[in-house]
Design a protein around this motif. Sequence first.
Motif, PDB file in Angstrom:
ATOM      1  N   CYS B 138       0.881  -1.332  -0.070  1.00  0.00           N
ATOM      2  CA  CYS B 138      -0.060   0.202  -0.178  1.00  0.00           C
ATOM      3  C   CYS B 138       0.780   1.153  -0.181  1.00  0.00           C
ATOM      4  O   CYS B 138       1.991   1.195   0.405  1.00  0.00           O
ATOM      5  N   ILE B 139       0.271   2.362  -0.358  1.00  0.00           N
ATOM      6  CA  ILE B 139       1.066   3.486  -0.809  1.00  0.00           C
ATOM      7  C   ILE B 139       0.413   4.527   0.483  1.00  0.00           C
ATOM      8  O   ILE B 139      -0.674   4.802   0.754  1.00  0.00           O
ATOM      9  N   LEU B 140       1.246   5.225   0.936  1.00  0.00           N
ATOM     10  CA  LEU B 140       0.928   6.349   2.438  1.00  0.00           C
ATOM     11  C   LEU B 140       0.910   7.404   1.750  1.00  0.00           C
ATOM     12  O   LEU B 140       1.882   7.853   0.991  1.00  0.00           O
ATOM     13  N   LEU B 141      -0.117   8.330   1.719  1.00  0.00           N
ATOM     14  CA  LEU B 141      -0.074   9.593   1.399  1.00  0.00           C
ATOM     15  C   LEU B 141      -0.024  10.761   2.506  1.00  0.00           C
ATOM     16  O   LEU B 141      -0.243  10.395   3.659  1.00  0.00           O
ATOM     17  N   LYS B 142       0.852  11.876   2.000  1.00  0.00           N
ATOM     18  CA  LYS B 142       1.015  12.856   2.967  1.00  0.00           C
ATOM     19  C   LYS B 142      -0.186  13.652   3.507  1.00  0.00           C
ATOM     20  O   LYS B 142      -1.114  13.812   2.373  1.00  0.00           O
ATOM     21  N   ASP B 143      -0.133  14.217   4.570  1.00  0.00           N
ATOM     22  CA  ASP B 143      -1.263  14.887   4.973  1.00  0.00           C
ATOM     23  C   ASP B 143      -1.177  16.400   4.691  1.00  0.00           C
ATOM     24  O   ASP B 143      -0.029  16.771   5.045  1.00  0.00           O
ATOM     25  N   PRO B 144      -1.943  17.146   4.011  1.00  0.00           N
ATOM     26  CA  PRO B 144      -1.625  18.490   3.668  1.00  0.00           C
ATOM     27  C   PRO B 144      -1.597  19.372   4.780  1.00  0.00           C
ATOM     28  O   PRO B 144      -0.930  20.435   4.800  1.00  0.00           O
ATOM     29  N   VAL B 145      -2.350  19.039   5.956  1.00  0.00           N
ATOM     30  CA  VAL B 145      -2.418  19.906   7.268  1.00  0.00           C
ATOM     31  C   VAL B 145      -1.112  19.724   8.036  1.00  0.00           C
ATOM     32  O   VAL B 145      -0.462  20.687   8.372  1.00  0.00           O
ATOM     33  N   GLU B 146      -0.780  18.310   8.285  1.00  0.00           N
ATOM     34  CA  GLU B 146       0.321  18.125   9.146  1.00  0.00           C
ATOM     35  C   GLU B 146       1.441  17.481   8.361  1.00  0.00           C
ATOM     36  O   GLU B 146       1.320  16.561   7.583  1.00  0.00           O
ATOM     37  N   PRO B 147       2.593  17.959   8.273  1.00  0.00           N
ATOM     38  CA  PRO B 147       3.759  17.535   7.418  1.00  0.00           C
ATOM     39  C   PRO B 147       4.090  16.402   7.904  1.00  0.00           C
ATOM     40  O   PRO B 147       4.556  15.582   6.803  1.00  0.00           O
TER      41      PRO B 147
END
Lengths: 589, 165
Positions: B138-147
């Motif tokens: 699976c791929i982990l996506l970055k959170d736009p709010v919390e770096p």
Amino acid sequence: MVLKAFFPTCCASADSGLLVGRWVPEQTSAVVLAVVHFPFIPIQVKELLARVQQASQVGVAVLGTWCHRRQDAEESLGHFLEGLGAIFSHEPWLQLCRERGSKFWSCKATRRQAPTCPGAPGEDQVMLVFYDQRKVLLSQLHPPVALPDHQAGDAVAGAGGLAAVFDTVARSEELFRSDRFDEGPVRLSHWQSEGVEASILAELAKRASGPICLLLGGLLSLVSAASACRVFQLWPLSFIWSKLSTCEQLRHRLEQLTFVFSTQKAENPTQLMRKANVLVSVFLDVALGLALLSWLHGKDRIGHLAEALVPVADHVAEELQHLLQWLMGAPAGLKMNRALDQVLGRFFLYHLHLWISYIHLMSPFIERILWHVGLSACLGLTVSLSILSDIIALLTFHIYCFYVYGARLYCLKICGLSSLWRLFRGKKWNVLRQRVDSCSYDLDQLFIGTLLFTILLFLLPTTALYYLVFTLLRLLVVAVQGLIHVLVDLINSLPLYSLGLRLCRPYRLAAGVKFRVLEHEADRPLRLLMQLWLPPHPLLGLPVPQAFLWGAHLPLEAERGQAGLTDPGHRPARHRHTATVSPPPCRGR
Amino acid sequence: MEDEQSFSDICGGRLALQRRYYSPSCREFCISCPRLSLRSLTAVTCTVWLAAYGLFTLCENSIILSAAIFITLLGLLGYLHFVKIDQETLLIIDSLGIQMTSSYASGKESTTFIEMGKVKDVIINEGIYMQKVIYYLCILLKDPVEPHGISQVVPVFQPVGCHLA
């Protein structure tokens, strides 16, 4: 890192020339916007680019050369193109070349300066990504326009990845304005080089929309001011207004039209889509309403309706009478308390008799009233349906009254029974502590309490039966009204414009992109095709209508409600009007 | 360059993995799931029609038989269009992003593209499925709010029916 060159598909068959576009250093990608053909004067090309840069705030520059070899043995062209690198310097310098009759291209990107990190090659690997300029521009995938006081460079740098590409293409409208029929000094090839796409109707509509919006906005504000005046806030009128669903619908439509004809431009594509949806639904509504009007006023249908109305009301009253006679007898084999039965039955029968005489009194005026009400269909089909629902509510007012009487009686009985049951067990309701406490009663209190308790208990089946029957009748009426309201909400909030766009111009609704690898040969640069991607439909192509609830509105209304701008009294009023509620729980001694 | 290998999924069916190498910056992985077997199709159709015939002998109404045929056809079309996955492809383009395509038996293709800027990491995650532990990519996506946060975990291949054992 691999250098990505975004190349428009319309320029793939263009003649040789210079590549003009924007270089995004953060993603090492070159977005090619157009091709400048020979012959040209370098000064004029630089002037054109400076003008475009000033108008669009996009850093447009000459990125490299494009060579399309139509005949063999055009070596001199190759040398000439390499010489151009000295006149327009750009870092890195892109050289794209396409052979005649070959699908595969050759790309070179050279850096003149010494690379900053040791070991990096002087030439970069290039990856070609083809994109359709027209679709990317019209699909509005770019982020919304930045505020004028922000620097354009800041806004674009913040947008990552592909958003920078879309933003570049969208802002370079100035570059796409000249087509090949212009007599300008520089010849460009881009998606509009065969002729600028424009529609006379669209331009006329844009010019006319300003004054029309002003005029209609003024009219609508007058109407809203008139409806908000103090006369209508007085108690009897405001109570009636809140109960009638026609007023609710008219108010909703007024709000929607004010939103559509406001002189403020839409900030982002979502708002524009919302405005268009509202406008299309209003048009459809009015069209259906006018069709209904023409149907009603032809062949004297209103007369027939008026003639049929009084016999129908009579018939309903007769059926109710039969029902009450049945209740006064031995309904479903149950044995009722004769005295209470007779009292309740006679009371309701008298009420019914009053109602029938009232209907007969009104019968000469019904045709005139119906004719005037039918005129309201020109405001829209939803208004007619709301009026129909209100008429049903008015004609079945006696059922509502019966329900209220039955419910109150039942509620009183249940309150009395519960408090006397507590007395029977020796307990009492403590109002201060809001709980049941034990209590010692006197003997005579206990005696009378138990007596009353038995009386109420044995009268319970009769009252309960009357309550049940009238609640079921009321539910029936509410179900019919509910169906009409569902239809009204459906017409109000079905996004027809988006549905139409999905059928005719699906690229306008695109929400992303997808890539396809084109035919590949070893040692040749990789070629990809970037296509628009539509989000998958939630319900087999139909977006789920947002209103299948009482009093539901478009999201704008929900937002306003959250911001506290609507009067919270309006929403519950509509619910109160249509819902049946079991008697409020009584807490008492 | 292509490379093909065969594996088996957690249910025992055969899977074929194809690896294509387009360029140093672009690779494609393709998993082909087993096709719809004639045996299972015949079994389901026979069951439905036997049940319908049983009902018909009870009710003597021929509408039941037509309804059974209708239901079988619609069910088969729906299964082919919405459930049965033929092939799943993972296309990785350096510095552009990762694209996952599922193509269904009826020809429908559904694509998801994730930009490289949004990808935090690609991991192998463990999950408990019935009584076993399975591993899936699976791929982990970055959170736009919390770096440093993770906003979404996207499994690469459809978890139902297509696992590498």
